[in-house]
Write an enzyme that holds these catalytic residues in place. Structure first.
Site, short mmCIF file in Angstrom:
data_model
loop_
_atom_site.label_atom_id
_atom_site.label_comp_id
_atom_site.label_asym_id
_atom_site.label_seq_id
_atom_site.Cartn_x
_atom_site.Cartn_y
_atom_site.Cartn_z
N HIS A 156 0.84 -1.09 0.00
CA HIS A 156 -0.03 -0.10 -0.06
C HIS A 156 0.86 1.28 -0.18
O HIS A 156 0.20 2.25 -0.23
CB HIS A 156 -0.95 0.17 1.37
CG HIS A 156 -2.05 -1.07 1.22
ND1 HIS A 156 -3.24 -0.66 0.89
CD2 HIS A 156 -1.94 -2.37 1.16
CE1 HIS A 156 -3.96 -1.79 0.65
NE2 HIS A 156 -3.43 -2.73 1.00
N ASP A 364 3.44 9.58 -0.78
CA ASP A 364 2.36 8.80 -0.29
C ASP A 364 2.03 7.40 -1.27
O ASP A 364 2.09 7.83 -2.51
CB ASP A 364 1.05 9.57 -0.10
CG ASP A 364 0.37 9.45 0.69
OD1 ASP A 364 -0.03 7.97 1.10
OD2 ASP A 364 -0.66 10.22 1.32
P1 ADQ Z 1 -3.26 5.94 4.93
O1 ADQ Z 1 -1.83 6.58 4.87
O2 ADQ Z 1 -3.81 5.85 6.20
O3 ADQ Z 1 -2.97 4.71 3.94
P2 ADQ Z 1 -5.02 7.37 3.18
O4 ADQ Z 1 -4.88 6.72 1.85
O5 ADQ Z 1 -5.06 8.90 2.86
O6 ADQ Z 1 -3.62 7.28 3.91
O7 ADQ Z 1 -6.33 6.95 3.58
C1 ADQ Z 1 -6.67 7.89 4.97
C2 ADQ Z 1 -8.06 7.39 5.29
O8 ADQ Z 1 -8.29 7.35 6.66
C3 ADQ Z 1 -9.07 8.03 4.52
O9 ADQ Z 1 -9.89 6.90 4.10
C4 ADQ Z 1 -9.44 8.89 5.40
O10 ADQ Z 1 -10.92 9.15 5.17
C5 ADQ Z 1 -9.41 8.09 6.79
N1 ADQ Z 1 -9.07 9.25 7.78
C6 ADQ Z 1 -8.16 10.21 7.96
N2 ADQ Z 1 -8.36 11.20 8.95
C7 ADQ Z 1 -9.50 10.86 9.48
C8 ADQ Z 1 -10.37 11.33 10.59
N3 ADQ Z 1 -9.77 12.32 11.22
N4 ADQ Z 1 -11.27 10.72 11.04
C9 ADQ Z 1 -11.77 9.54 10.29
N5 ADQ Z 1 -11.16 8.99 9.15
C10 ADQ Z 1 -10.08 9.62 8.78
C11 ADQ Z 1 -2.12 3.89 3.32
C12 ADQ Z 1 -1.05 4.44 2.46
C13 ADQ Z 1 -1.87 5.29 1.47
C14 ADQ Z 1 -2.86 4.66 0.68
C15 ADQ Z 1 -3.80 3.64 1.49
C16 ADQ Z 1 -4.62 2.71 0.86
O11 ADQ Z 1 -0.25 5.40 3.17
O12 ADQ Z 1 -0.87 5.98 0.46
O13 ADQ Z 1 -3.71 5.28 -0.07
O14 ADQ Z 1 -3.06 3.11 2.63
O15 ADQ Z 1 -3.70 1.80 0.12
#
Ligand code: ADQ
Length: 462
Positions: A156, A364
């Protein structure tokens, strides 16, 4: 249809709608539809090693089989190796990486134990799908226990250039572990290219076809499967009557008209201090935005037991205090910083009520927030997405305003452009972006990966 067995470090609870973190969100979205088994850590930390057996719970067609970790596992495997060594290395941050023999031993130990617990639960026809950097050697541990099933692995997070990876003392055995998988999936072409370059230049592998390698006598596929979200479910949440009420509250009479939103786990890869500095530059370069624009940054805590995470929190608090002190007034707070989790339906409403989505990580894997922001918009009057060129999502989402997050002035100019963008241009960009997000949604991601895994070589022992 063969049973699907998903393995990941954490298993999210499907009974609770608040799955949090990108990995949990996209696996749950995809598994809800197909069913199968999900194996991993349940989040519990126990003091002694006497009972680490698996507990199974059924949710409709989905069985969750989970195990606890010991305090030592948590310290060494999870904090020490996964989050203080692999995470920074994979995000090109060698300056923050810490390597200790205890941490790498803990990483091997927990992967072996997961394999030992999981192997007896498998049927010969199961398709296995292992997720992410916590479990790179799991496939090799399963093979050592005679598991001959097809096993796929999806990363990921980014895969760094070989020149960065070789700085990690453990890189050789880790890279050897990859070749026990039948299929290794990546978020972007850049990640796939970095991986293939390592296999060919550093392990004397050869490319058989664009997505197939032969390394040390084994054949493995390495291909790109961009992660996505459940588009219809998220769009429905953002357009619900409840969301409309929340948006009204966001734009109370007298409050600034324009909301810029950022939503990220509080992680040094997400570029939050740089983002705040860009917002400060917006207020300095375009002072008309004072009292008219607010930056709402939602950044819940994660991994606070790792030193670098505590540091970033202090930096962010100091910066938002500084901007509010310098620019704020009794009727306007320039930065609203919310340091906690928010329900997903509230999040959907906040995205929809925000004219600008600011997604500016320094590095990311994909970034699902960018996709959620697009899906949550009103197609008749959408907001504008500003996206870092270093997010995996930028490989596809080219109609966003693509920026270099290290360049505060460039990001500030992009914010100003987004604020001033005519409605027709916003509609045109949004329609193109939405089509792209739909094309690579959670189900296509899962379907594409599983089709490719099923098409891999027949396992020798089958
Ligand atoms: P993350 O680093 O966690 O994921 P991201 O893909 O942006 O990053 O996903 C974050 C998730 O958490 C989103 O669904 C968002 O809505 C949720 N989220 C963030 N802040 C929140 C809050 N305050 N309350 C509730 N929900 C919140 C890892 C990798 C990424 C990759 C994903 C999926 O680092 O690059 O996109 O996995 O493969």
């Amino acid at each position: 249809m063969k049973r699907l067995v998903v393995v990941s470090n954490r298993v999210a609870d499907p009974g609770c709608s608040q799955a949090f973190g990108g990995l949990a969100v996209c696996i749950l979205d995809a598994l809800r539809k197909r069913g199968g088994m999900w194996f991993g850590w349940n989040g519990d930390i126990v003091g002694d090693e006497s009972d680490l057996s698996a507990t199974s719970v059924k949710f409709d067609d989905l069985t969750l089989a989970t195990v606890p970790l010991t305090e030592r596992d948590y310290r060494e495997y999870y904090l020490g190796f996964a989050n203080a060594a692999l995470w920074p290395v994979h995000h090109y941050r060698l300056d923050l990486a810490r390597f200790t023999p205890e941490a790498s031993d803990g990483y091997r130990r927990v992967n072996d134990r997961f394999a030992q617990t999981l192997a007896p639960m498998l049927k010969p026809s199961d398709l296995l799908w292992v997720h992410d950097y916590h479990l790179i050697p799991l496939g090799a541990s399963l093979r050592a226990r005679g598991v001959a099933n097809r096993i796929g692995f999806f990363l990921h997070i980014p895969f760094p250039p070989p020149e960065v990876l070789v700085a990690m003392p453990e890189h050789e055995w880790l890279m050897k572990a990859f070749i026990e998988y039948d299929l290794v999936g990546f978020q972007t072409k850049t990640d796939q290219a970095n991986f293939c370059r390592f296999m060919c230049d550093f392990m004397q592998g050869e490319t058989i076809s664009p997505d197939v390698l032969r390394v040390e006598g084994k054949t493995l596929s390495a291909a790109v499967f961009p992660v996505g979200i459940d588009v219809d479910a998220f769009a429905a949440m953002a357009a619900s009557p409840g969301a409309a009420k929340r948006i009204q509250r966001l734009h109370r009479a007298g409050e600034p008209r324009i909301n810029v939103i950022g939503v990220d786990r509080l992680d040094y890869t997400k570029g939050l201090p740089d983002r705040l500095r860009s917002f400060k530059r917006l207020l300095e370069m375009y002072p008309k935005n004072c009292k008219a624009v607010t930056l709402m940054q939602i950044a819940p805590p994660t991994r606070e037991d790792v030193r670098a995470y505590a540091d970033i929190r202090h930096e962010l608090e100091a910066l938002s205090g500084e901007i509010n002190g310098q620019f704020g007034d009794f009727d306007w707070t320039p930065v609203r910083y919310i340091h906690r989790r928010v329900d997903r339906d509230t999040l959907a409403a906040l995205y929809r009520g925000s004219q600008v989505g600011l997604v500016t990580p320094l590095r990311d894997g994909m970034n699902l927030v960018a996709k959620e922001y697009i899906v949550a918009q009103d197609p008749e009057n959408p907001g504008v997405l500003i996206l870092s060129r270093f997010a995996g999502a930028a490989e596809d989402l080219q109609e966003a305003l693509i920026v270099n997050p290290y360049d505060a002035d460039e990001v500030a100019h992009a914010m100003q452009k987004a604020i001033m963008m005519p409605r027709a241009e916003r509609i045109e960009r949004h329609a193109a972006l939405l089509a792209r997000v739909r094309k690579h949604d959670a189900y296509n991601w899962m379907g594409g990966f599983l089709r490719a895994l099923s098409a891999c070589r027949i396992p020798l022992a089958a």
